[in-house]
Design an enzyme around this catalytic site. Structure first.
Site, PDB file in Angstrom:
ATOM      1  CB  SER A 231      25.405 155.384 100.196  1.00  0.00           C
ATOM      2  OG  SER A 231      25.918 156.504  99.503  1.00  0.00           O
ATOM      3  CG  HIS A 232      27.125 151.511  96.317  1.00  0.00           C
ATOM      4  ND1 HIS A 232      26.828 150.338  95.661  1.00  0.00           N
ATOM      5  CD2 HIS A 232      27.869 151.161  97.391  1.00  0.00           C
ATOM      6  CE1 HIS A 232      27.381 149.318  96.322  1.00  0.00           C
ATOM      7  NE2 HIS A 232      28.008 149.791  97.366  1.00  0.00           N
ATOM      8  N   GLY A 233      26.398 156.355  96.707  1.00  0.00           N
ATOM      9  CA  GLY A 233      26.242 157.675  96.121  1.00  0.00           C
ATOM     10  C   GLY A 233      24.845 158.002  95.652  1.00  0.00           C
TER      11      GLY A 233
END
Ligand SMILES: *[C@@H]1O[C@H](CO)[C@@H](O)[C@H](O)[C@H]1NC(C)=O
Ligand SMILES: *[C@@H]1O[C@H](CO)[C@@H](O)[C@H](O)[C@H]1NC(C)=O
Ligand SMILES: *[C@@H]1O[C@H](CO)[C@@H](O)[C@H](O)[C@H]1NC(C)=O
Ligand SMILES: *[C@@H]1O[C@H](CO)[C@@H](O)[C@H](O)[C@H]1NC(C)=O
Ligand SMILES: *[C@@H]1O[C@H](CO)[C@@H](O)[C@H](O)[C@H]1NC(C)=O
Ligand SMILES: *[C@@H]1O[C@H](CO)[C@@H](O)[C@H](O)[C@H]1NC(C)=O
Ligand SMILES: *[C@@H]1O[C@H](CO)[C@@H](O)[C@H](O)[C@H]1NC(C)=O
Ligand SMILES: *[C@@H]1O[C@H](CO)[C@@H](O)[C@H](O)[C@H]1NC(C)=O
Ligand SMILES: *[C@@H]1O[C@H](CO)[C@@H](O)[C@H](O)[C@H]1NC(C)=O
Length: 388
Positions: A231-233
């Site tokens: 993911s991107h966090g």
């Protein structure tokens, strides 16, 4: 005596409230699903059956409704239909297949919501302005529980919580995988907007954008025990983008998160520059994050999408205060392990770093900070912060 009978009768009515089990029609199952949700207490999507949704579902205004999802609901990837007919939100020009709203709603079972995203991933590759639908929008809901379900291949975000209060997601398994060379762009796990009291817990996410994102006016949220992969966090923002609009994100705890193969771990981003908006980010705790192969495990970017000269001239008007990064451990992908960059002029205050135990995936671990006075037992890991 009559009173007793009355109570008995009521109890029986509640106990034997109408339970409706759907059968796939062979065509568009949207209308029968909507009709059942409007009139039955429990709607059963039976195990082993696949239901095809080819028209948008405005399933709002429910009360005390249980959707028992044991089978599969698949959203037919008819791109020209959905781009013209899905529900549209001004907020980030989002569209969605399904609005689920009302009071006391449960969506649970071991079944699957299938966004049939592959056709969308491929179409987006040749049309980057293609609007793609969010699978499920919990919309103007109060007291909603989404539990034990699988969600696969959303064309866009998987979940949007929109103008809702007291929504819990538990044991959700999210997976987005492309079988072509085209990417699973923008497949956020959850986005929360103008909502209060939200819990997201005990879930696994394999996706290609934010695992969870707190958008404008998100308050009192607990995110716990997630395993995020690709993911991107877990991200606050971006906030303060639109001139004249004030964004609030307050009282957020994200804890017990395992973050693998991601762009970011724990992140806060806010716009700076001329002609942007304003806001407040307050009381945010990121705790017990285990990172593995993460590009930026800890991030504050208060000059988001703004050049450094613009950021100095027009510091962010989205103030960030009372933030804790506690117990963040594991390995980044490169040298960077922490990047905390605020606008000048005291736009960040009471930012705490405690018990950081991060290793660089490559080279020497790099800690960066700008325009902040940091507190906490891991301050010594940081050099003197740059002032701009
Ligand atoms: C959904 O249906 C409700 C009730 O019929 C209606 O009031 C509302 O405008 C509809 N929402 C949208 C976005 O179409
Ligand atoms: C790309 O998607 C946009 C938005 O959905 C749509 O209006 C446009 O017609 C599409 N362009 C092409 C070439 O299909
Ligand atoms: C919040 O929603 C849950 C259902 O998910 C319900 O059990 C609980 O009572 C609600 N809380 C309040 C304060 O209404
Ligand atoms: C999540 O679902 C995918 C298939 O959709 C499965 O491969 C994976 O094992 C599941 N993960 C968990 C933790 O249940
Ligand atoms: C964490 O979530 C997983 C599902 O992803 C679940 O199996 C596990 O029991 C949860 N752990 C705790 C401590 O609740
Ligand atoms: C992340 O997903 C990739 C691709 O599916 C898989 O190979 C890897 O084992 C997953 N890692 C974790 C920690 O779940
Ligand atoms: C957020 O809430 C504040 C205070 O109620 C309001 O002024 C602002 O317009 C809201 N912002 C958004 C994006 O809804
Ligand atoms: C944040 O939490 C505090 C303490 O519970 C509460 O007093 C405050 O109203 C909350 N803020 C918002 C915006 O809900
Ligand atoms: C901070 O937010 C948490 C929830 O994330 C809440 O429990 C706590 O009371 C808040 N603290 C303050 C001082 O508002």
């Amino acid at each position: 005596m009559f009173r007793l009978l009355y109570v008995l009768l009521l109890t029986l009515l509640v106990a034997f409230g109408q339970r409706c089990t759907l059968t796939p029609s062979g065509g568009d199952d949207g209308p029968q699903f909507l009709a059942a949700a409007a009139s039955c207490d429990t709607v059963v999507i039976p195990v082993g059956e696949e239901f095809n949704i080819a028209t948008r579902m405005n399933m709002t205004g429910l009360t005390n409704t249980h959707i028992n999802l044991e089978g599969t609901i698949r959203f037919q990837p008819d791109i020209s239909y959905w781009t013209g007919n899905a529900f549209f939100f001004d907020f980030q020009d989002s569209i969605t297949f399904w609005l689920l709203g009302g009071e006391n709603i449960v969506l649970s079972g071991s079944g699957t919501l299938d966004g049939a995203g592959q056709a969308w991933y491929d179409a987006f590759a040749s049309n980057s302005s293609l609007l793609r639908p969010i699978i499920l929008t919990v919309y103007q809901a109060k007291n909603a529980l989404v539990e034990d379900i699988h969600m696969v291949n959303s064309p866009m975000w998987f979940n949007l919580v929109y103008e809702s209060n007291n929504v819990t997601y538990s044991n959700i398994n999210i997976t987005a995988v492309s079988t072509s060379k085209n990417t699973i762009a923008n497949t956020d796990g959850w986005d929360i907007y103008r909502s209060d009291t939200v819990v997201i817990r005990d879930s696994t996410i394999l996706n290609g954008d934010d695992c969870v994102s707190f958008k404008p006016n998100t308050t009192n949220v607990l995110v716990s025990n997630l395993s995020c992969n690709g993911s991107h966090g877990v991200s606050v923002g971006s906030l303060g983008q639109y001139a004249g609009i004030f964004d609030i994100v307050e009282n957020i705890t994200a804890t017990d998160i395992s973050m693998s193969n991601a762009e970011n771990g724990a992140r806060i981003k806010a716009w700076a520059g001329s002609d942007v908006g304003s806001g407040i980010v307050k009381n945010i705790t990121f705790a017990n994050f285990e990172v593995s192969n993460v590009d930026n495990p800890i991030v504050i970017d208060q000059c988001y999408e703004t050049s450094s000269s613009q950021c100095s001239e027009f510091p962010s008007n989205t103030f960030i205060e009372d933030v804790w990064f506690n117990d963040v451990f594991g390995t980044s992908s490169g040298a960077t392990v922490a990047s905390l960059e605020c606008s000048p002029d005291d736009r960040c205050s009471n930012i705490n770093v405690n018990d950081l135990n991060l290793k660089a995936g490559k080279g020497t671990a790099k800690y960066e900070c700008q325009n902040i006075v940091l507190s906490g037992n891991s301050v010594d890991l940081f050099p003197d912060c740059t002032e701009t």
